[in-house]
Design a protein around this motif. Structure first.
Motif, PDB file in Angstrom:
ATOM      1  N   SER A 101       0.851  -1.192   0.000  1.00  0.00           N
ATOM      2  CA  SER A 101       0.000   0.000   0.000  1.00  0.00           C
ATOM      3  C   SER A 101       0.877   1.229   0.000  1.00  0.00           C
ATOM      4  CB  SER A 101      -0.883   0.033   1.247  1.00  0.00           C
ATOM      5  OG  SER A 101      -1.756  -1.066   1.262  1.00  0.00           O
ATOM      6  N   SER A 102       0.405   2.257  -0.693  1.00  0.00           N
ATOM      7  CA  SER A 102       1.097   3.533  -0.720  1.00  0.00           C
ATOM      8  C   SER A 102       0.065   4.627  -0.917  1.00  0.00           C
ATOM      9  CB  SER A 102       2.124   3.564  -1.857  1.00  0.00           C
ATOM     10  OG  SER A 102       2.747   4.829  -1.934  1.00  0.00           O
ATOM     11  N   ASP A 103       0.102   5.617  -0.058  1.00  0.00           N
ATOM     12  CA  ASP A 103      -0.787   6.763  -0.157  1.00  0.00           C
ATOM     13  C   ASP A 103      -2.259   6.335  -0.232  1.00  0.00           C
ATOM     14  OD1 ASP A 103      -1.155   9.521  -0.125  1.00  0.00           O
ATOM     15  OD2 ASP A 103      -1.124   9.679  -2.316  1.00  0.00           O
ATOM     16  N   GLY A 104      -2.619   5.320   0.557  1.00  0.00           N
ATOM     17  CA  GLY A 104      -4.002   4.866   0.626  1.00  0.00           C
ATOM     18  C   GLY A 104      -4.447   3.958  -0.510  1.00  0.00           C
ATOM     19  N   GLU A 105      -3.555   3.650  -1.435  1.00  0.00           N
ATOM     20  CA  GLU A 105      -3.879   2.768  -2.565  1.00  0.00           C
ATOM     21  C   GLU A 105      -3.142   1.439  -2.397  1.00  0.00           C
ATOM     22  OE1 GLU A 105      -6.101   3.501  -4.787  1.00  0.00           O
ATOM     23  OE2 GLU A 105      -6.323   5.647  -4.418  1.00  0.00           O
ATOM     24  N   LYS A 106      -3.761   0.368  -2.897  1.00  0.00           N
ATOM     25  CA  LYS A 106      -3.142  -0.962  -2.825  1.00  0.00           C
ATOM     26  C   LYS A 106      -2.693  -1.390  -4.219  1.00  0.00           C
ATOM     27  CE  LYS A 106      -5.383  -4.130  -0.589  1.00  0.00           C
ATOM     28  NZ  LYS A 106      -6.393  -5.001   0.060  1.00  0.00           N
ATOM     29  N   TYR A 107      -1.525  -2.008  -4.271  1.00  0.00           N
ATOM     30  CA  TYR A 107      -0.949  -2.458  -5.534  1.00  0.00           C
ATOM     31  C   TYR A 107      -0.459  -3.899  -5.396  1.00  0.00           C
ATOM     32  CZ  TYR A 107      -0.808   2.537  -6.484  1.00  0.00           C
ATOM     33  OH  TYR A 107      -1.149   3.847  -6.658  1.00  0.00           O
ATOM     34  N   ARG A 108      -0.412  -4.578  -6.541  1.00  0.00           N
ATOM     35  CA  ARG A 108       0.184  -5.911  -6.605  1.00  0.00           C
ATOM     36  C   ARG A 108       1.145  -5.898  -7.790  1.00  0.00           C
ATOM     37  NH1 ARG A 108      -3.772 -10.579  -6.078  1.00  0.00           N
ATOM     38  NH2 ARG A 108      -4.694  -9.685  -7.940  1.00  0.00           N
ATOM     39  N   VAL A 109       2.377  -6.347  -7.528  1.00  0.00           N
ATOM     40  CA  VAL A 109       3.413  -6.399  -8.551  1.00  0.00           C
ATOM     41  C   VAL A 109       3.851  -7.850  -8.696  1.00  0.00           C
ATOM     42  CG1 VAL A 109       5.739  -5.616  -9.182  1.00  0.00           C
ATOM     43  CG2 VAL A 109       4.235  -4.112  -7.875  1.00  0.00           C
ATOM     44  N   VAL A 110       3.908  -8.313  -9.933  1.00  0.00           N
ATOM     45  CA  VAL A 110       4.437  -9.644 -10.220  1.00  0.00           C
ATOM     46  C   VAL A 110       5.548  -9.462 -11.234  1.00  0.00           C
ATOM     47  CG1 VAL A 110       3.956 -11.959 -11.096  1.00  0.00           C
ATOM     48  CG2 VAL A 110       2.186 -10.727  -9.816  1.00  0.00           C
ATOM     49  N   SER A 114      12.983 -10.860 -18.101  1.00  0.00           N
ATOM     50  CA  SER A 114      12.063 -10.654 -16.990  1.00  0.00           C
ATOM     51  C   SER A 114      10.797  -9.969 -17.497  1.00  0.00           C
ATOM     52  CB  SER A 114      12.755  -9.775 -15.945  1.00  0.00           C
ATOM     53  OG  SER A 114      11.885  -9.464 -14.902  1.00  0.00           O
ATOM     54  N   GLU A 115       9.652 -10.348 -16.936  1.00  0.00           N
ATOM     55  CA  GLU A 115       8.375  -9.725 -17.289  1.00  0.00           C
ATOM     56  C   GLU A 115       7.797  -9.065 -16.047  1.00  0.00           C
ATOM     57  OE1 GLU A 115       6.013 -12.877 -18.934  1.00  0.00           O
ATOM     58  OE2 GLU A 115       7.214 -12.978 -20.765  1.00  0.00           O
ATOM     59  N   LEU A 116       6.983  -8.029 -16.276  1.00  0.00           N
ATOM     60  CA  LEU A 116       6.428  -7.252 -15.176  1.00  0.00           C
ATOM     61  C   LEU A 116       4.924  -7.073 -15.369  1.00  0.00           C
ATOM     62  CD1 LEU A 116       6.659  -5.300 -12.719  1.00  0.00           C
ATOM     63  CD2 LEU A 116       7.270  -3.512 -14.353  1.00  0.00           C
ATOM     64  N   ARG A 117       4.196  -7.267 -14.284  1.00  0.00           N
ATOM     65  CA  ARG A 117       2.746  -7.029 -14.272  1.00  0.00           C
ATOM     66  C   ARG A 117       2.439  -6.220 -13.014  1.00  0.00           C
ATOM     67  NH1 ARG A 117      -1.953  -9.508 -16.373  1.00  0.00           N
ATOM     68  NH2 ARG A 117      -3.737  -9.313 -14.993  1.00  0.00           N
ATOM     69  N   VAL A 118       1.712  -5.109 -13.191  1.00  0.00           N
ATOM     70  CA  VAL A 118       1.331  -4.261 -12.062  1.00  0.00           C
ATOM     71  C   VAL A 118      -0.183  -4.120 -12.074  1.00  0.00           C
ATOM     72  CG1 VAL A 118       1.569  -2.001 -10.965  1.00  0.00           C
ATOM     73  CG2 VAL A 118       3.510  -2.989 -12.183  1.00  0.00           C
ATOM     74  N   GLU A 119      -0.781  -4.273 -10.900  1.00  0.00           N
ATOM     75  CA  GLU A 119      -2.225  -4.151 -10.747  1.00  0.00           C
ATOM     76  C   GLU A 119      -2.521  -3.187  -9.599  1.00  0.00           C
ATOM     77  OE1 GLU A 119      -3.408  -8.734 -11.915  1.00  0.00           O
ATOM     78  OE2 GLU A 119      -2.838  -8.263  -9.839  1.00  0.00           O
ATOM     79  N   LYS A 120      -3.619  -2.462  -9.742  1.00  0.00           N
ATOM     80  CA  LYS A 120      -4.064  -1.537  -8.698  1.00  0.00           C
ATOM     81  C   LYS A 120      -5.427  -2.004  -8.208  1.00  0.00           C
ATOM     82  CE  LYS A 120      -4.857   3.369  -7.854  1.00  0.00           C
ATOM     83  NZ  LYS A 120      -4.863   4.707  -8.468  1.00  0.00           N
ATOM     84  N   PHE A 121      -5.618  -1.947  -6.903  1.00  0.00           N
ATOM     85  CA  PHE A 121      -6.875  -2.400  -6.316  1.00  0.00           C
ATOM     86  C   PHE A 121      -7.969  -1.374  -6.561  1.00  0.00           C
ATOM     87  CE2 PHE A 121      -9.855  -3.219  -2.790  1.00  0.00           C
ATOM     88  CZ  PHE A 121     -10.054  -4.586  -2.994  1.00  0.00           C
ATOM     89  N   GLU A 136     -14.246  -0.128  -5.666  1.00  0.00           N
ATOM     90  CA  GLU A 136     -15.641  -0.350  -6.058  1.00  0.00           C
ATOM     91  C   GLU A 136     -15.894  -1.811  -6.414  1.00  0.00           C
ATOM     92  OE1 GLU A 136     -16.973   2.401  -9.057  1.00  0.00           O
ATOM     93  OE2 GLU A 136     -16.164   4.115  -7.950  1.00  0.00           O
ATOM     94  N   SER A 137     -15.034  -2.365  -7.249  1.00  0.00           N
ATOM     95  CA  SER A 137     -15.220  -3.762  -7.655  1.00  0.00           C
ATOM     96  C   SER A 137     -14.578  -4.723  -6.658  1.00  0.00           C
ATOM     97  CB  SER A 137     -14.622  -3.994  -9.045  1.00  0.00           C
ATOM     98  OG  SER A 137     -13.207  -3.864  -9.001  1.00  0.00           O
ATOM     99  N   GLU A 138     -13.757  -4.184  -5.762  1.00  0.00           N
ATOM    100  CA  GLU A 138     -13.001  -4.980  -4.784  1.00  0.00           C
ATOM    101  C   GLU A 138     -12.139  -6.038  -5.462  1.00  0.00           C
ATOM    102  OE1 GLU A 138     -15.408  -6.379  -1.550  1.00  0.00           O
ATOM    103  OE2 GLU A 138     -15.948  -4.355  -0.932  1.00  0.00           O
ATOM    104  N   LYS A 139     -11.524  -5.637  -6.589  1.00  0.00           N
ATOM    105  CA  LYS A 139     -10.622  -6.523  -7.332  1.00  0.00           C
ATOM    106  C   LYS A 139      -9.419  -5.718  -7.810  1.00  0.00           C
ATOM    107  CE  LYS A 139     -14.259  -9.501  -9.135  1.00  0.00           C
ATOM    108  NZ  LYS A 139     -14.956  -9.980 -10.303  1.00  0.00           N
ATOM    109  N   TYR A 140      -8.319  -6.434  -8.030  1.00  0.00           N
ATOM    110  CA  TYR A 140      -7.156  -5.809  -8.633  1.00  0.00           C
ATOM    111  C   TYR A 140      -7.392  -5.685 -10.131  1.00  0.00           C
ATOM    112  CZ  TYR A 140      -4.176  -5.957  -4.516  1.00  0.00           C
ATOM    113  OH  TYR A 140      -3.625  -5.736  -3.283  1.00  0.00           O
ATOM    114  N   GLU A 141      -6.976  -4.543 -10.695  1.00  0.00           N
ATOM    115  CA  GLU A 141      -7.113  -4.313 -12.125  1.00  0.00           C
ATOM    116  C   GLU A 141      -5.731  -4.102 -12.736  1.00  0.00           C
ATOM    117  OE1 GLU A 141      -9.801  -0.996 -12.488  1.00  0.00           O
ATOM    118  OE2 GLU A 141     -11.531  -2.226 -11.949  1.00  0.00           O
ATOM    119  N   PHE A 142      -5.498  -4.759 -13.849  1.00  0.00           N
ATOM    120  CA  PHE A 142      -4.248  -4.702 -14.586  1.00  0.00           C
ATOM    121  C   PHE A 142      -3.996  -3.272 -15.087  1.00  0.00           C
ATOM    122  CE2 PHE A 142      -2.266  -5.113 -18.866  1.00  0.00           C
ATOM    123  CZ  PHE A 142      -1.019  -5.565 -18.461  1.00  0.00           C
ATOM    124  N   ILE A 143      -2.773  -2.778 -14.895  1.00  0.00           N
ATOM    125  CA  ILE A 143      -2.393  -1.472 -15.433  1.00  0.00           C
ATOM    126  C   ILE A 143      -1.702  -1.729 -16.766  1.00  0.00           C
ATOM    127  CG2 ILE A 143      -0.968   0.584 -15.111  1.00  0.00           C
ATOM    128  CD1 ILE A 143      -1.348   0.176 -12.072  1.00  0.00           C
TER     129      ILE A 143
END
Length: 174
Positions: free
Chosen positions: A54-63, A82-89, A92-99
């Protein structure tokens, strides 16, 4: 705080965090990402780090995957980057969304979200994990920059500047 006995895996956790956020390992392990893949992994298995933060009230997932050897179309040994995937929570939908962005943009975005680039992260977050002596040997300006990142000193710096200005004005009057 991350603590434990020698050999408990503290450095491995920091390595994983650093690799997930910056795509590299730091210190003596810099440039050796290919060496972190298990020798027991199958050639077609991806090795990866998944980090939620979490950063600045937002949640992220990095793979982020480690580079891995493979046989290309020409039947020659090659290395899959190497491959990178970043998602932000999404709350409203209570799901991570791909950036949807390129790797360079995602790397830049992650550094901006964390507020530190890789060397700063190494000095500030990983510092107590064995690099404290380097901090102690750093010159005063480098130490000051590191400490400014750690502690919000802008307010106090403005007070010092104001006092210096008033002192200069009084010196002129005298």
């Amino acid at each position: 705080l991350l603590c434990g006995d020698t050999g408990a895996g503290k450095t491995t956790i920091f390595d994983a965090m650093t690799f997930a956020l910056y795509g590299e390992f730091l210190g003596a392990r810099k440039g050796k990402a290919k060496d972190f893949r298990s020798q027991f992994a199958k050639s077609d298995d991806d090795s990866f780090v998944e980090l939620e933060f979490s950063s600045d009230g937002e949640k992220y997932r990095v793979v982020r995957t480690l580079p891995r050897p493979y046989i290309n179309r020409n039947k020659k040994a090659d290395v899959k980057a190497s491959e990178l995937r970043v998602e932000k929570f999404n709350r409203e939908s209570e799901k991570y969304e791909f950036i949807n962005a390129g790797k360079k943009e995602l790397d830049s975005m992650l550094a901006q979200i964390v507020g530190l680039n890789a060397p700063e992260f190494s000095k500030i977050v990983v510092l107590p994990q064995g690099e404290f002596s380097e901090f102690l040997r750093a010159n005063s300006n480098d130490k000051q920059e590191i400490l400014k990142k750690l502690f919000p000193v802008d307010f106090y710096q403005s007070i010092v500047e104001l006092v210096n200005e008033k002192n200069d004005a009084l010196q002129l009057k005298i």
